[in-house]
Structures are given as structure tokens and as C-alpha cells.
Write an enzyme that holds these catalytic residues in place. Structure first.
Site, mmCIF file in Angstrom:
data_model
loop_
_atom_site.group_PDB
_atom_site.id
_atom_site.type_symbol
_atom_site.label_atom_id
_atom_site.label_comp_id
_atom_site.label_asym_id
_atom_site.label_seq_id
_atom_site.Cartn_x
_atom_site.Cartn_y
_atom_site.Cartn_z
ATOM 1 C CG HIS A 32 4.339 -1.758 -46.183
ATOM 2 N ND1 HIS A 32 4.654 -2.836 -45.394
ATOM 3 C CD2 HIS A 32 4.920 -0.682 -45.604
ATOM 4 C CE1 HIS A 32 5.406 -2.433 -44.381
ATOM 5 N NE2 HIS A 32 5.577 -1.132 -44.475
ATOM 6 C CB SER A 181 7.961 -4.590 -40.515
ATOM 7 O OG SER A 181 7.364 -3.900 -41.595
HETATM 8 P P1 AMP Z 1 6.541 1.452 -42.085
HETATM 9 O O1 AMP Z 1 7.235 0.756 -43.218
HETATM 10 O O2 AMP Z 1 6.324 0.598 -40.881
HETATM 11 O O3 AMP Z 1 7.126 2.804 -41.781
HETATM 12 O O4 AMP Z 1 5.079 1.755 -42.619
HETATM 13 C C1 AMP Z 1 4.885 2.477 -43.814
HETATM 14 C C2 AMP Z 1 3.458 2.905 -43.885
HETATM 15 O O5 AMP Z 1 2.620 1.757 -43.876
HETATM 16 C C3 AMP Z 1 3.029 3.790 -42.694
HETATM 17 O O6 AMP Z 1 2.225 4.853 -43.171
HETATM 18 C C4 AMP Z 1 2.249 2.823 -41.849
HETATM 19 O O7 AMP Z 1 1.254 3.446 -41.060
HETATM 20 C C5 AMP Z 1 1.617 1.934 -42.903
HETATM 21 N N1 AMP Z 1 1.213 0.663 -42.319
HETATM 22 C C6 AMP Z 1 1.984 -0.165 -41.561
HETATM 23 N N2 AMP Z 1 1.249 -1.222 -41.143
HETATM 24 C C7 AMP Z 1 -0.003 -1.044 -41.637
HETATM 25 C C8 AMP Z 1 -1.221 -1.785 -41.547
HETATM 26 N N3 AMP Z 1 -1.295 -2.918 -40.861
HETATM 27 N N4 AMP Z 1 -2.303 -1.292 -42.172
HETATM 28 C C9 AMP Z 1 -2.244 -0.131 -42.866
HETATM 29 N N5 AMP Z 1 -1.132 0.609 -42.998
HETATM 30 C C10 AMP Z 1 -0.025 0.165 -42.384
#
Ligand code: AMP
Length: 254
Positions: A32, A181
Site C-alpha cells: 500500500h 493483508s
Molecule cells: P487492498 O487493500 O488489498 O484492496 O489493496 C489495495 C491496493 O494495494 C490494490 O491496488 C492492491 O493491488 C495493492 N496491493 C496489495 N498488495 C500489494 C503488494 N504486495 N504490492 C503492490 N501492491 C499491492
């Protein structure tokens, strides 16, 4: 950094220059933070949304136990350069009587869509709502969720939105596990097993990857014709479902 809870308060924000939006569900990690920093580098105003979108979780999924810590998230977001944290309650985005959904038909049904019916309908709908509320010039997504990037890009194209979709490479732990997460759910033994997923995908070959995952509970391993092409995989380790991908046709390892 300001925390904003309502749509009118987002609309009332002073807008001078470009706006970058980072949609998230919280429980921030370095993945994030990489998105926040990319948005900070390219925009005058950085808005992050923190919204655990019920519409993208199935009835038997982990919405209830998903990690939540807004205070910690707010601190990390501020340190990474976020100006506005939009953290609305669910009723702000889904008021009683809500009934309009965005369905990216073919792309949203395969791979993750097959195992999580309705997931991408929830994703596309919340993203379009956030784009309409925040009206950013650019929105930032992680390559980690390659199919999400493909679905959102398709939706933006099909619905003639002007927003620019920016994609940030997958951030991994030192051992190669993609940050998520959901990694917080893994016991040390499960984490060892989970490491087989990035190792298998690193072969960049679906047959070899499947062979390496022999013994794990694999939902799918497949080459997906997104832009760029990727080898994607999803496995279940205990009660935790993990997804990952590697970019093909490129020297990048993310
Ligand atoms: P989330 O909170 O899981 O919905 O993720 C929010 C954003 O963070 C989304 O665009 C995900 O693809 C990105 N994201 C989650 N994990 C990673 C990671 N390990 N590397 C890069 N971006 C990530």
C-alpha cells in the site's frame, strides 16, 4: 492529513492541480505504501480511500475477520504522503435502496471470478463510485492483483472514463511472499507452505509451476492474457486463500 467520512466533504475539497487516488481496504503494508508514494510523486493532492467493501466479499469469505486498525493505517498513510484519507461508513457508499452495479462480463468471470462469483462486480462498482466521488486524474493499483487491474482498465475503457490507471509492481517480503493483508492469518508453518506459490510462479511456466505446487490446494495456475501477460496462481493454505502472479514477456520479476 485529513480524515474525511462523507461524499459531500470529499466533493468540497479544494482542488488545485492533479489528484491521485489510491483505493484500499486498509491493514496497510509496504505494498500500500508503495502505491501512496507513487501517487505522491505524480500528483498535487493524494487521496487514499480506506473502505472494506462488503460487495466484493462472498458470504463465506473473510469480511468479518479482515484486519482493521484505522489509527495505525492513518499514521502510515500520513507518513507516506497521503493528504486525504477517505474512510466512509458502509451506508455512505451503499445507502438503503442501492441497486446499480457494474459488471465487466467476460474478464470478471474467469480465474478469480470463477472462484469468487460477484467479486469483480463489487470491485468495479466501488472503483467507479470512488472515481466519480474523488474525480482523480490518476488512480493507483498494485500488479499483485493483476486481474483487478485488467477489470478496472476494461471498465474505464468501456465506460469512457478519463482517469489514468497507474500500476505499481508487486512488493514482496525478503523471502519472496507477496505482501498481503491476508498474510497475517498464516501460522509460521502455513507461511512456509505459502512460499511455494511465488517459487512456483517464478518458473514462469504453467506446467512447472503446477508440478511445484503438487500437494497444495490449488484453485488455478494459468497464463492470463492481460496487459502485460502474467502467470497467475491462487492457492489455499489452511483457511487462507492467497493469489500472486509474475509478469511474462518482460525482464521484470514482479
Ligand atoms: P487492498 O487493500 O488489498 O484492496 O489493496 C489495495 C491496493 O494495494 C490494490 O491496488 C492492491 O493491488 C495493492 N496491493 C496489495 N498488495 C500489494 C503488494 N504486495 N504490492 C503492490 N501492491 C499491492
Amino acid at each position: 492529513m485529513r480524515v474525511v467520512r462523507t461524499i459531500p466533504d470529499v466533493r468540497a475539497l479544494p482542488r488545485d492541480g492533479t489528484v491521485g487516488l489510491v483505493p484500499t481496504m486498509g491493514a496497510f503494508h509496504d505494498g500500500h505504501l508503495a502505491l501512496f508514494r507513487a501517487a505522491r510523486d505524480e500528483n498535487d493532492l493524494v487521496v487514499a480511500s480506506l473502505f472494506l467493501n462488503p460487495a466484493q466479499f462472498g458470504a463465506d469469505e473473510d469480511l468479518e475477520k479482515y484486519p482493521r486498525d484505522e489509527e495505525r493505517d492513518a499514521r502510515l498513510a500520513e507518513e507516506a504522503g497521503v493528504d486525504i484519507l477517505f474512510a466512509p461508513p458502509a451506508e455512505e457508499l451503499y445507502p438503503p435502496g442501492f441497486q446499480t452495479w457494474v459488471e465487466v462480463e467476460e474478464l470478471g468471470r474467469r480465474l478469480e471470478g470463477e472462484y469468487r462469483p460477484g467479486h469483480f462486480r463489487g470491485v468495479a462498482t466501488i472503483c467507479l463510485k470512488l472515481f466519480n466521488i474523488v474525480r482523480p486524474d490518476r488512480a493507483y493499483f498494485g500488479q499483485k492483483d493483476a486481474q483487478q487491474v485488467a477489470v478496472v482498465t476494461q471498465m474505464v475503457r468501456d465506460l469512457d472514463h478519463e482517469i489514468q490507471i497507474r500500476v505499481v509492481p508487486t512488493v514482496r517480503d525478503a523471502d519472496g511472499l507477496a505482501l498481503s493483508s491476508r498474510n497475517a492469518y498464516l501460522s509460521p508453518e502455513e507461511r512456509e507452505l505459502a512460499l511455494q506459490l511465488p517459487r512456483a510462479l517464478a518458473t514462469k511456466d504453467p506446467e512447472q509451476a503446477r508440478a511445484r505446487l503438487n500437494g497444495l490446494d490449488v484453485d488455478y495456475v494459468a497464463v492470463a492474457d492481460f496487459e502485460p501477460r502474467v502467470l497467475v496462481g491462487a492457492v489455499r493454505v489452511g483457511k487462507t486463500r492467497l493469489i500472486d502472479n509474475v509478469v511474462l514477456d518482460s525482464k521484470e520479476s514482479s
